[in-house]
Enzyme design. Structure first.
Site, short mmCIF file in Angstrom:
data_model
loop_
_atom_site.label_atom_id
_atom_site.label_comp_id
_atom_site.label_asym_id
_atom_site.label_seq_id
_atom_site.Cartn_x
_atom_site.Cartn_y
_atom_site.Cartn_z
CG LEU A 125 -1.48 1.37 1.48
CD1 LEU A 125 -3.07 1.38 0.45
CD2 LEU A 125 -2.40 1.16 3.18
CB ILE A 157 6.84 -3.94 0.43
CG1 ILE A 157 6.47 -2.41 -0.25
CG2 ILE A 157 6.20 -4.90 0.11
CD1 ILE A 157 5.16 -2.44 0.09
CB ILE A 337 16.20 -4.37 35.24
CG1 ILE A 337 15.00 -3.09 35.11
CG2 ILE A 337 16.09 -5.21 35.58
CD1 ILE A 337 13.39 -4.01 35.29
N GLY A 339 21.14 -3.14 33.05
CA GLY A 339 22.62 -1.21 33.23
C GLY A 339 23.13 -1.71 32.27
CD GLU A 363 -0.23 -4.32 9.75
OE1 GLU A 363 -1.22 -4.13 10.08
OE2 GLU A 363 0.51 -5.66 9.29
CB THR A 365 1.77 6.87 12.85
OG1 THR A 365 0.64 7.64 12.68
CG2 THR A 365 2.33 6.40 11.92
CB SER A 366 0.97 6.48 17.98
OG SER A 366 1.47 4.85 18.37
CD GLU A 367 1.65 10.19 15.82
OE1 GLU A 367 2.06 8.98 15.04
OE2 GLU A 367 2.88 10.23 16.65
C1 LIG Z 1 9.81 -1.54 8.53
C2 LIG Z 1 9.01 -0.94 7.81
C3 LIG Z 1 8.17 -2.04 7.18
C4 LIG Z 1 6.84 -1.79 6.58
N1 LIG Z 1 5.53 -2.67 5.73
C5 LIG Z 1 4.60 -2.48 5.21
C6 LIG Z 1 4.38 -3.14 4.02
O1 LIG Z 1 3.82 -4.21 4.34
N2 LIG Z 1 3.12 -2.65 3.78
C7 LIG Z 1 2.85 -1.31 3.65
O2 LIG Z 1 2.46 -1.01 2.34
N3 LIG Z 1 3.14 -0.37 4.40
C8 LIG Z 1 4.45 -0.73 5.05
N4 LIG Z 1 5.32 -0.35 6.12
C9 LIG Z 1 4.77 1.69 5.70
C10 LIG Z 1 4.36 2.52 6.82
O3 LIG Z 1 2.75 1.52 7.17
C11 LIG Z 1 4.56 3.23 6.62
O4 LIG Z 1 5.56 4.03 7.00
C12 LIG Z 1 3.86 4.15 7.65
O5 LIG Z 1 2.16 3.44 7.84
C13 LIG Z 1 3.24 6.12 7.93
O6 LIG Z 1 3.66 6.67 6.82
P1 LIG Z 1 5.55 7.49 6.10
O7 LIG Z 1 6.02 6.62 6.91
O8 LIG Z 1 4.55 8.09 5.18
O9 LIG Z 1 4.46 8.64 7.72
P2 LIG Z 1 4.00 10.20 7.28
O10 LIG Z 1 2.67 9.82 6.55
O11 LIG Z 1 4.31 11.05 6.49
O12 LIG Z 1 4.31 10.34 9.14
C14 LIG Z 1 5.31 11.25 9.31
C15 LIG Z 1 4.09 11.83 10.50
O13 LIG Z 1 3.54 11.82 10.12
C16 LIG Z 1 2.36 11.65 11.39
N5 LIG Z 1 0.93 12.16 10.44
C17 LIG Z 1 0.72 11.63 8.87
N6 LIG Z 1 -0.96 12.58 9.16
C18 LIG Z 1 -1.13 12.69 10.56
C19 LIG Z 1 -2.22 13.16 10.27
N7 LIG Z 1 -3.50 13.39 9.96
N8 LIG Z 1 -2.60 13.67 11.84
C20 LIG Z 1 -1.72 13.82 12.96
N9 LIG Z 1 -1.00 12.56 12.50
C21 LIG Z 1 0.05 12.51 11.53
C22 LIG Z 1 2.62 10.45 11.50
O14 LIG Z 1 1.99 9.71 12.43
C23 LIG Z 1 3.93 10.47 11.37
O15 LIG Z 1 4.15 10.63 12.98
C24 LIG Z 1 6.37 -0.35 6.19
C25 LIG Z 1 7.35 1.01 7.31
C26 LIG Z 1 8.42 0.05 7.81
C27 LIG Z 1 9.14 0.99 8.36
#
Ligand SMILES: Cc1cc2nc3c(=O)[nH]c(=O)nc-3n(C[C@H](O)[C@H](O)[C@H](O)COP(=O)(O)OP(=O)(O)OC[C@H]3O[C@@H](n4cnc5c(N)ncnc54)[C@H](O)[C@@H]3O)c2cc1C
Length: 381
Positions: A125, A157, A337, A339, A363, A365-367
């Site tokens: 995605l 991915i 813990i 050290g 999957e 972010t926390s946001e």
């Molecule tokens: C090791 C790894 C494996 C992954 N595997 C897959 C996979 O198999 N398939 C796949 O499709 N993707 C995968 N991802 C992608 C992952 O899902 C995305 O990195 C994630 O969804 C965040 O997108 P971004 O990195 O573009 O960050 P951004 O969307 O650019 O976000 C940057 C910051 O802005 C914040 N933010 C963005 N929008 C908002 C909002 N509306 N309100 C508040 N805060 C916001 C975010 O929370 C974050 O802190 C993977 C990523 C990593 C690092």
């Protein structure tokens, strides 16, 4: 209410624990250091039924419930989060999506070998400019009659170079926005499909994370999942279930670090007594145990709701948000813990701390989880 696990649940939990301790633990530091994908171990996990846990046995799966999946994910993640992310993507994003929305032909051709663990799947995605805002897909799938012409780049991915089957989201009708997105099943080796660079990561270093490039890839029409324009809904529905898997992964990372810290606190002495006898350390352990228990209950409840066929989007987002924050907090304290010993590879907790961070990012972010939860509680769907 019944908090009792069944005999079957306990057997699955024990089988996953034994596998993790016997097969994953021995080489985990080496795989992390050298960024080695646990290929052999994943093959064995397939043979044991861990790669298609919830799939109907008639499609090669183990036919188990989501609770069993959470229990197994926790045990595998205690030891090797790189193996568990591969398991999570294959089970909850790829197999679940294909079983729920695929055609009978797609299930026979792709789901059966995926569920048996004979091949691995990937879920595609994210793009360079479409992460949290997954609606802004730049990858295009132009309708050419019998086939789609796929062009674009996917980023980050998981299972990027080890998968054989890729579920790829792409825009077919830009004028319809996210309702114009389709999900296509792309096979490794299709002409014009190139696996790009491997990311060098902070954590889950055994997992192979790649960018993927598609140039005029001809994907047969029968490889589209669902109706025309169903792709975004498909992605959101699979990710909602996927979050239970990532919550379980975070739970496992946290409980793995806690168990190591508990053991170490009984062995290490300072000022003439075991360090757990210092109240500051005992209280850290008490907080860790309490928060892990809360994360476990939330994750199991989300799994239970899913198994009952009840709505679980809010609960899976809550479980993922909470468990991933517990994983981060717990692993930092586990290093503390230990050290100085916590800061070196041999004691495992530094790796678990690095691995924990990703659970707050992928999957959703926390946001993004907070957006999902606030919309649900404020009824702003
Ligand atoms: C090791 C790894 C494996 C992954 N595997 C897959 C996979 O198999 N398939 C796949 O499709 N993707 C995968 N991802 C992608 C992952 O899902 C995305 O990195 C994630 O969804 C965040 O997108 P971004 O990195 O573009 O960050 P951004 O969307 O650019 O976000 C940057 C910051 O802005 C914040 N933010 C963005 N929008 C908002 C909002 N509306 N309100 C508040 N805060 C916001 C975010 O929370 C974050 O802190 C993977 C990523 C990593 C690092």
């Amino acid at each position: 209410m019944n908090f009792q696990l069944t005999e079957e649940h306990l057997m699955i939990q024990q089988a996953a624990r034994d596998f993790a301790q016997n097969e994953l633990l021995p080489g985990v530091i080496d795989r992390d250091t050298h960024e080695k994908f646990p290929a052999e171990q994943i093959k064995k996990m397939g043979e044991l039924g861990f790669m298609g846990m919830m799939v109907d046995p008639k499609y090669g799966g183990a036919g188990l419930d989501t609770i069993s999946y959470v229990l197994a994910m926790e045990e595998i993640s205690k030891v090797d989060a790189s193996a568990s992310v591969c398991m999570s993507v294959n089970n909850s994003l790829v197999c679940w999506g294909l079983e729920k929305f695929g055609t009978e032909e797609q299930k026979q051709k792709y789901l059966v070998p995926l569920a048996k663990g004979e091949i691995i799947g990937a879920f595609c995605l994210s793009e360079p400019e479409a992460g949290s805002d997954a609606t802004s897909q730049k990858t295009t799938a132009i309708d050419m009659g019998d086939y789609y012409l796929l062009n674009g780049t996917k980023n980050w991915i998981t299972n990027g170079s080890s998968a054989s089957v890729y579920l790829v989201m792409a825009q077919t009708h830009p004028e319809k926005g996210h309702r114009g997105i389709n999900c296509l099943i792309v096979e490794r080796g299709m002409e014009g499909f190139v696996i790009g660079k491997k990311e060098e990561k902070m954590g889950i270093r055994g997992s192979d994370t790649h960018s993927l490039m598609f140039t005029d890839v001809k994907v047969p029409k029968e490889n589209r999942i669902g109706e025309d324009g169903f792709g975004f809904k498909f992605a959101m529905k699979t990710l909602s279930g996927g979050r239970i898997g990532i919550a379980a992964q975070a739970l496992g990372i946290a409980s793995g670090a806690y168990e190591l810290a508990l053991k170490y606190s009984k062995e290490r002495k300072a000022f003439g007594k075991e360090i757990y006898k210092h109240q500051a350390i005992a209280f850290k352990l008490a907080d860790m145990a309490t928060e892990i228990e809360a994360a476990r209950l939330m994750t199991l409840r989300a799994a239970w709701l899913k198994d009952q066929g009840l709505p679980f989007d809010k609960e899976s987002a809550m479980a993922k948000l909470f468990a991933s924050e517990v994983a981060m907090k717990t692993t930092i304290e586990a290093v503390q813990i230990h050290g100085g010993y916590g800061y070196v590879k041999e004691f495992h907790v530094e790796r678990l701390m690095r691995d924990a961070k990703i659970t707050q990012i992928y999957e959703g972010t926390s946001e993004i989880q907070r957006i999902v939860i606030s919309r649900a509680i404020l009824d702003q769907q």
